[in-house]
Design a protein around this motif. Structure first.
Motif, short mmCIF file in Angstrom:
data_model
loop_
_atom_site.label_atom_id
_atom_site.label_comp_id
_atom_site.label_asym_id
_atom_site.label_seq_id
_atom_site.Cartn_x
_atom_site.Cartn_y
_atom_site.Cartn_z
N PRO A 205 -6.84 -8.10 11.37
CA PRO A 205 -7.01 -7.49 10.03
C PRO A 205 -6.03 -7.74 8.82
O PRO A 205 -6.01 -7.61 8.26
CB PRO A 205 -7.40 -6.17 10.26
CG PRO A 205 -8.00 -6.81 11.82
CD PRO A 205 -6.87 -7.50 12.33
N ARG A 206 -4.47 -7.43 9.51
CA ARG A 206 -2.96 -7.01 8.63
C ARG A 206 -2.94 -8.81 8.23
O ARG A 206 -2.61 -8.71 7.31
CB ARG A 206 -1.57 -6.91 10.16
CG ARG A 206 -0.88 -7.28 9.14
CD ARG A 206 0.43 -6.89 9.80
NE ARG A 206 0.78 -7.47 11.52
CZ ARG A 206 1.12 -8.54 11.23
NH1 ARG A 206 1.34 -8.69 10.12
NH2 ARG A 206 1.32 -9.19 11.85
N ARG A 207 -2.95 -10.24 8.61
CA ARG A 207 -2.75 -11.08 8.28
C ARG A 207 -4.14 -11.56 6.78
O ARG A 207 -3.61 -11.78 5.82
CB ARG A 207 -2.79 -12.25 9.34
CG ARG A 207 -2.14 -13.48 8.66
CD ARG A 207 -2.20 -14.01 9.80
NE ARG A 207 -0.35 -13.73 10.69
CZ ARG A 207 -0.07 -14.49 11.53
NH1 ARG A 207 -0.22 -14.77 12.51
NH2 ARG A 207 1.26 -13.58 12.12
N ALA A 208 -5.34 -11.00 7.28
CA ALA A 208 -6.22 -11.13 6.29
C ALA A 208 -5.96 -10.22 5.48
O ALA A 208 -6.00 -10.89 3.62
CB ALA A 208 -6.84 -11.11 7.15
N VAL A 209 -5.35 -8.98 5.19
CA VAL A 209 -5.44 -8.02 4.66
C VAL A 209 -3.64 -8.42 3.63
O VAL A 209 -3.84 -8.71 2.02
CB VAL A 209 -4.55 -6.69 4.56
CG1 VAL A 209 -4.44 -5.92 3.48
CG2 VAL A 209 -6.49 -6.30 5.23
N VAL A 210 -2.85 -8.87 4.22
CA VAL A 210 -1.64 -9.71 3.10
C VAL A 210 -1.89 -10.83 2.90
O VAL A 210 -1.34 -11.01 1.25
CB VAL A 210 -0.56 -9.92 4.37
CG1 VAL A 210 0.60 -10.48 4.03
CG2 VAL A 210 0.22 -8.81 5.45
N GLY A 211 -2.54 -11.65 3.14
CA GLY A 211 -3.06 -13.37 2.65
C GLY A 211 -4.49 -12.42 1.44
O GLY A 211 -3.77 -13.15 0.14
N GLY A 212 -5.20 -11.91 1.24
CA GLY A 212 -5.75 -11.57 0.44
C GLY A 212 -4.76 -10.71 -0.32
O GLY A 212 -4.82 -10.67 -2.34
N LEU A 213 -3.94 -9.83 -0.20
CA LEU A 213 -3.21 -8.83 -1.81
C LEU A 213 -2.73 -10.16 -2.45
O LEU A 213 -2.90 -10.66 -3.47
CB LEU A 213 -2.46 -7.86 -0.89
CG LEU A 213 -1.80 -7.41 -1.83
CD1 LEU A 213 -1.90 -6.95 -2.69
CD2 LEU A 213 -0.43 -6.55 -0.94
N VAL A 214 -1.83 -11.14 -1.55
CA VAL A 214 -1.33 -12.43 -2.46
C VAL A 214 -1.85 -13.42 -2.85
O VAL A 214 -1.04 -13.38 -3.88
CB VAL A 214 -0.26 -13.03 -1.10
CG1 VAL A 214 0.41 -14.19 -1.61
CG2 VAL A 214 0.67 -12.35 0.01
N ALA A 215 -2.81 -13.62 -1.99
CA ALA A 215 -4.09 -14.21 -3.40
C ALA A 215 -4.64 -14.21 -4.51
O ALA A 215 -4.41 -13.92 -5.59
CB ALA A 215 -5.25 -14.93 -2.76
#
Length: 285
Positions: A205-215
């Protein structure tokens, strides 16, 4: 002893060098996976699916909230979908909702079917980016149900946004900034959900959230630049004439798809490094 990503302190020069190398690796593998070609397919299918999906969700949600409030929310969300021609998307949705009695119960399943095209294409594209020989195959019924589950989540999110917008409008005379932030948060959550759910591999979940924020940040910056370009500089209307709207929509959606798939490629590279027990900046080739 292998060092993890956070085991050593990196100097600014080393960090910049590692970031450059990692970015080069991401772009190389993105092109190797035919990412631009995949983004074109995703963008086309989003264009095909967006209006029927928003229209179907609108028809269902107007039984719960006021139609004008819902259309206002959709209009703001359409600005993220089509920066320079959001009004045309909104008008198409409004026209469908006004003629929903003519389409009837038989037409709604057809519209729902066309609404799922974008999710199916996106699922296939992300599967290519995260492909590994040892990956298990996703069960057919899961792939069949997943687009409609996403639409259900989008419908719930659209309902929540509509209620929040109504509350904000009731308490603020000029709620533009707050509505903009709420709309940005919704895009960020959609991107994060895509990165968490669509890959066949398990994503933290942490990596998905970081990726979602950057995108989401990249897309917002790109969206504003594209809006300025198309409204003030571009000669696309001179070149394409009456086809300008479709061309601009396709370009906007393809750029958004490239950003979305690039974010997926970044996560795929980080997952690959972690699986091999290497620091994130070390080449896995």
């Amino acid at each position: 002893m292998t060092q993890g990503a956070g085991d050593t302190e990196l100097s600014p020069a080393e960090l910049a060098r590692h970031l450059f190398g990692f970015s080069h690796r991401v772009l190389r593998n993105f092109l190797r996976n035919h990412g631009v070609l995949l983004a074109g397919g995703v963008g086309y299918n989003v264009l095909l699916s967006a209006v029927p999906m928003l229209a179907v969700l609108g028809v269902l949600l107007t039984r719960i909230v006021e139609e004008e409030q819902l259309l206002e929310v959709m209009s703001i969300q359409a600005q993220h979908l089509a920066p320079a021609h959001a009004g045309l998307v909104s008008e198409a949705v409004r026209a469908f909702m006004e003629s929903r009695d003519i389409i009837g119960l038989v037409g709604l399943p057809v519209m729902l079917f066309f609404s799922s095209f974008a999710f199916r294409m996106l699922e296939h594209s992300i599967a290519i980016i995260f492909h590994r020989p040892e990956n298990p195959r996703r069960r057919f019924w899961v792939s069949a149900v997943l687009p409609y589950a996403f639409m259900l989540v989008l419908g719930a999110g659209l309902l929540g946004l509509t209620l929040l917008f109504a509350i904000v409008n009731a308490f603020y005379e000029e709620p533009g900034l707050i509505l903009y932030l709420l709309s940005f948060i919704s895009v960020f959550l959609v991107f994060s959900a895509i990165y968490k759910v669509l890959p066949i591999v398990r994503i933290s979940p942490r990596r998905a959230v970081v990726g979602g924020l950057v995108a989401a940040i990249l897309w917002e910056a790109t969206r504003l630049l594209m809006m300025y370009y198309f409204l003030n500089i571009s000669f696309v209307n001179v070149i394409y004439g009456s086809l300008t709207t479709i061309i601009v929509l396709l370009i906007s959606l393809e750029v958004a798809s490239i950003i979305l798939l690039l974010g997926a490629q970044v996560i795929a590279e980080l997952e690959r490094s972690e699986r091999l027990g290497l620091p994130w900046y070390t080449s896995c080739d």
